[in-house]
Design an enzyme around this catalytic site. Structure first.
Site, PDB file in Angstrom:
ATOM      1  N   GLU A 166     -17.463  -5.587  41.172  1.00 38.49           N
ATOM      2  CA  GLU A 166     -17.544  -6.925  41.781  1.00 38.49           C
ATOM      3  C   GLU A 166     -17.315  -8.026  40.750  1.00 38.49           C
ATOM      4  OE1 GLU A 166     -20.159  -7.819  44.970  1.00 38.49           O
ATOM      5  OE2 GLU A 166     -20.630  -5.712  45.347  1.00 38.49           O
ATOM      6  N   GLY A 207     -12.330  -3.057  51.471  1.00 37.09           N
ATOM      7  CA  GLY A 207     -11.142  -2.520  50.820  1.00 37.09           C
ATOM      8  C   GLY A 207     -10.326  -3.587  50.132  1.00 37.09           C
TER       9      GLY A 207
END
Length: 389
Positions: free
Chosen positions: A370, A129
């Site tokens: 990412e 998270g």
């Protein structure tokens, strides 16, 4: 570890793993990929199969229920799965490199003993998270807060785009939160939040363009109370620790991207040999043959980039720049190959029942998740000494 980079030959143990996962991908994943994509359903039966193979435990020591392998072994598995179904591949990638790896890298003995055997077994998933509505690429812009109240942390805030966060087998989310202020700057720490904690909510799943069989939710934290001992790593080191996790994760995403790029090549070669136009297979036309040749070259160069980054990482050498390069070139190769494959398939490439259409929808997120393409360019420039901040 680096010998195969010059010889182009994988050691036997790696080759055998890749072939085993390839068989699984073709025999188990491929037959149900289109169904799960169309229904936006999580492939629990496929995940169970990967768990039986030990894929979720690949890079972890046997003492924690792992397979005793390494991060490169995980990357090889991701590449093979990515050829067939990116949703399945990202479920494994996020479960291992984002869900379990922070606990392995930064957890204390008690945290590792409690969580790693469960996560390495693949019978439970963990989530990472980090991203927030107002802080995507700016990971340091975290607004979620955690304050100490006696022997507990009280967490409030929200996260978005969190993979593996709302499945029936999700057991924890490791959350970044502001835990104070040091010298006028945010103190960001990481805290383990079990999925059944009161006040923690996985909001309804997103309606996504791609990765339809991957589980992705926004998360909310409303006075979520967890024990103070759920702090993961040192207080105030959360930001630095998660950057390390993201560096490693970029190699894994690069491997997945290479799989997608190679999958588009494989589908295009097959189709170009079978599809006839003007009385002959379309692959005999130079325009098609050259397009596929460029696709193969992209996949090959991207594979070399992630092999190089993985070799540096496992040898304990700096690898931040190489990870960013691998993620950059591999994600772009996946998107470029998906576009070219769709063009080769013509009208059929626009039909969702064909794998290239799914790759076309799936691959764009590889240039975003990412760390966006722009973030990778920034990291490479910084490693070259072009700027300091």
């Amino acid at each position: 570890m680096t010998d195969f980079l010059s010889t182009g030959t994988l050691p036997d143990e790696y080759r055998d793993l890749a072939l085993t996962v390839r068989d699984f991908a073709n025999q188990v994943v491929a037959p149900v990929a289109a169904k799960h994509d169309a229904e936006h359903s999580f492939p629990y039966e496929v995940v169970a199969g990967m768990a039986d193979m030990g894929l979720f435990g690949l890079p972890f020591p046997e003492e924690f229920g792992g397979m005793g392998g390494d991060y490169f072994a995980l990357c090889l598995a991701l590449e093979e799965l990515g050829k067939v179904d990116q949703s399945v591949a990202i479920t494994l990638e996020a479960g291992v490199s984002l869900g379990a790896m922070p606990i392995y890298r930064f957890g204390n003995d008690k945290q590792k003993a409690e969580w790693l055997p469960l996560l390495a077994s693949g019978r439970a998933l963990g989530a990472f998270g980090l991203t927030e509505p107002g802080a995507g690429s700016d990971a340091g812009g975290t607004r979620t807060t955690a304050r100490l109240d006696g022997d507990s942390w009280i967490i409030n805030g929200s996260k978005q785009f969190i993979t593996n966060s709302g499945t029936d087998i999700t057991r924890l989310v490791t959350v970044t939160a502001v835990t104070g202020e040091v010298d006028g700057k945010k103190e960001i720490s990481t805290i383990i939040v079990p999925a059944d904690t009161p006040g923690f909510t996985a909001e309804p799943a997103y309606n996504k363009v791609g990765w339809n069989a991957s589980d992705t939710h926004p998360l909310s934290f409303d006075d979520v109370r967890v024990p103070a001992e759920n702090l993961l790593g040192e207080r105030g080191r959360g930001y630095a620790n998660f950057l390390r996790i993201l560096d490693e994760g970029r190699i894994a995403i690069a491997a997945l991207s290479v799989g997608a790029a190679q999958g588009c090549v494989n589908e295009s070669v097959r189709y170009a040999k079978e599809r006839e136009a003007f009385g002959r297979p379309i692959g005999t036309n130079q325009a098609i043959a050259f397009k596929i040749a460029r696709m193969e070259a992209r996949a090959h160069m991207a594979r070399t980039a992630y092999y190089d980054a993985a070799a540096l990482m496992l040898s304990g050498k700096p690898f931040k720049k190489q990870a960013a390069i691998a993620k950059l070139v591999a994600s772009e190769a996946a998107m470029d190959n998906a576009r070219d494959a769709t063009q080769i398939f013509g009208g059929y490439g626009f039909m969702n029942e064909y794998a290239v259409a799914r790759h076309y929808r799936d691959s764009k997120i590889l240039e975003i998740g990412e760390g966006t393409t722009e973030v990778q360019l920034m990291l490479i420039g910084r490693e070259l000494g072009l700027w300091q901040t």
